[in-house]
Structures are given as structure tokens and as C-alpha cells.
Design an enzyme around this catalytic site. Structure first.
Site, PDB file in Angstrom:
ATOM      1  N   SER A  21     -39.904  20.142  80.734  1.00  0.00           N
ATOM      2  CA  SER A  21     -40.854  19.370  79.937  1.00  0.00           C
ATOM      3  C   SER A  21     -42.104  20.191  79.649  1.00  0.00           C
ATOM      4  O   SER A  21     -42.372  21.189  80.308  1.00  0.00           O
ATOM      5  CB  SER A  21     -41.228  18.099  80.690  1.00  0.00           C
ATOM      6  OG  SER A  21     -41.657  18.432  81.997  1.00  0.00           O
ATOM      7  N   CYS A  22     -42.871  19.735  78.647  1.00  0.00           N
ATOM      8  CA  CYS A  22     -44.148  20.356  78.281  1.00  0.00           C
ATOM      9  C   CYS A  22     -45.071  20.347  79.489  1.00  0.00           C
ATOM     10  O   CYS A  22     -45.150  19.334  80.168  1.00  0.00           O
ATOM     11  CB  CYS A  22     -44.783  19.561  77.136  1.00  0.00           C
ATOM     12  SG  CYS A  22     -46.455  20.058  76.724  1.00  0.00           S
ATOM     13  N   PRO A  23     -45.803  21.412  79.780  1.00  0.00           N
ATOM     14  CA  PRO A  23     -45.853  22.686  79.072  1.00  0.00           C
ATOM     15  C   PRO A  23     -45.003  23.781  79.724  1.00  0.00           C
ATOM     16  O   PRO A  23     -45.334  24.961  79.617  1.00  0.00           O
ATOM     17  CB  PRO A  23     -47.336  23.049  79.140  1.00  0.00           C
ATOM     18  CG  PRO A  23     -47.771  22.521  80.488  1.00  0.00           C
ATOM     19  CD  PRO A  23     -46.849  21.361  80.829  1.00  0.00           C
ATOM     20  N   GLY A  24     -43.895  23.394  80.361  1.00  0.00           N
ATOM     21  CA  GLY A  24     -43.036  24.367  81.042  1.00  0.00           C
ATOM     22  C   GLY A  24     -42.578  25.521  80.164  1.00  0.00           C
ATOM     23  O   GLY A  24     -42.756  26.688  80.530  1.00  0.00           O
TER      24      GLY A  24
END
Lengths: 84, 134
Positions: A21-24
Site C-alpha cells: 500500500s501507499c507509500p510502500g
């Protein structure tokens, strides 16, 4: 650069961040860019919708060149050229 | 970037840790000033066991935690630790809150760098381009 060019571009490293998921995917991109030679190309694969907006902004801020995106079913392939 | 972390609920801790990760990804440095419930949330015995959610959406706590798990979203603590490993993130605990709540440095998770006064925080915020109160 058109998507036709991107499809045949030489990629030095691919980061598969799909499913994170963001910001991964952005963080993985930041970490991976140093593993690409200067002038080389990094491809990030992300299923998070925000990443294709974030990576061009990141590249511009830190001084790399955003080359473009190819949208595949369920994910994006985002290309950045390391400039420094 | 400067973040005052006042809240200690999982939803807001998650917002703070994700914003910090965004900042370090963008090559910014982050200073946290953790106080009151934020300080409480960073105690050694709280970082993994905390399940509190914002009161306004309390009934959503269970479903949200399940969604985070299903969507493979790491916990706020894992996210914050990763941000600290990959960028310049400093976490300062508020000395007044620590005193009032009888929290010693050794009671806090090792992710916390030091205990400082509000003056130090103001100095950091003064030089930061972005300041958030969460």
C-alpha cells in the site's frame, strides 16, 4: 516518450511492489534507485493507484527523470532514469 | 517536516507514520514531538498492544483493522520503524507529558530518541517547511 518506446526500453532494475500500500512502492523506489547505474532505468511495478502520481513528483524533486508509465491490468509499470 | 503527535489512537498513529514515510521518501527530514496520548502510545508496553480508535468512529475499529490486514497494510509501528531505518526521522518525547504521566526514557520504545522541552520543538518547527498536529 511514447509508451511504444517504454515497451522496448532497457531496464536495469525492476522493483515489484505490487500488493503493498501507499507509500510502500514510493519508498521501495527511493531505496532502489541507488542500485541502478547513473543513466540507467528503474521500473517500479505498483498496484497502488497513487504511486503513478507520486513517482513523477518524487523524481522531479530529487533530480531524476520520469520517463512514463505503462498501465497493465491491475497494476502500473513506472519508469525512472537515474540522473545523479 | 515537523509533526506534533498528540493522539494515541491507532488510526491517527497510522496517518502520522504514513506521512512520515512519504516525507522521507521525498528526501525530507522528519522531527516528531510526541506528547500526551502520543507519548503514551510510544511506551514499550503499548506499541504492539494498542487497539484504541478515534471515538468518533469507534464502531469502525474492528472492521478497519480487518481491512488493513486484508489489504496488506503494515501496522503504524512497523511503518514508523521502517521510515526511521530508511530516512532521517527523529522522535522527541515531551518532557512535561513524561513528567505528568510518570514516563521515564527507559519506559519508551527504542524508536524514541530523546526527551526534550517544548522550546526544542518550537526550534525544529521554526525551520520546517511543513508542520502537522495530529
Amino acid at each position: 516518450m511514447s509508451s511504444i518506446d517504454l515497451k522496448t526500453i532497457k531496464v536495469d532494475k525492476v522493483i515489484d511492489a505490487r500488493g503493498t500500500s501507499c507509500p510502500g512502492p514510493l519508498l521501495e523506489t527511493k531505496k532502489a534507485i541507488t542500485a541502478v547505474p547513473i543513466g540507467g532505468v528503474l521500473e517500479t511495478r505498483s498496484s497502488d493507484e497513487g504511486t503513478k502520481a507520486d513517482i513523477p513528483v518524487w523524481a522531479n524533486k530529487v533530480g531524476h527523470k520520469y520517463l512514463g508509465v505503462i498501465s497493465e491490468p491491475g497494476y502500473d509499470r513506472i519508469f525512472v532514469k537515474r540522473l545523479k | 517536516m515537523s509533526i506534533v503527535l498528540f493522539s494515541g489512537t491507532v488510526d491517527k498513529l497510522m496517518a502520522a507514520s504514513i506521512l512520515a514515510t512519504g516525507a522521507i521518501s521525498m528526501d525530507m527530514e522528519v522531527d516528531f514531538f510526541v506528547t500526551f496520548w502520543g507519548l503514551n502510545a510510544l511506551k514499550k508496553d503499548m506499541v504492539a498492544s494498542n487497539t484504541r480508535f478515534s471515538r468518533d468512529f469507534e464502531e469502525m475499529a474492528g472492521p478497519m483493522m480487518q481491512l488493513f490486514k486484508a489489504k496488506n497494510v503494515p501496522s503504524w509501528y512497523e511503518t514508523l520503524k521502517k521510515a526511521k531505518t530508511n530516512g532521517k526521522v527523529r522522535i522527541h518525547a515531551c518532557s512535561l507529558a513524561a513528567d505528568v504521566m510518570n514516563v521515564k526514557k527507559e519506559d519508551l520504545d527504542s524508536i524514541v530518541d530523546d526527551i526534550v522541552g517544548v522550546g526544542s520543538y518550537i526550534d525544529q518547527a521554526d525551520g520546517a517547511a511543513i508542520t502537522l498536529f495530529i
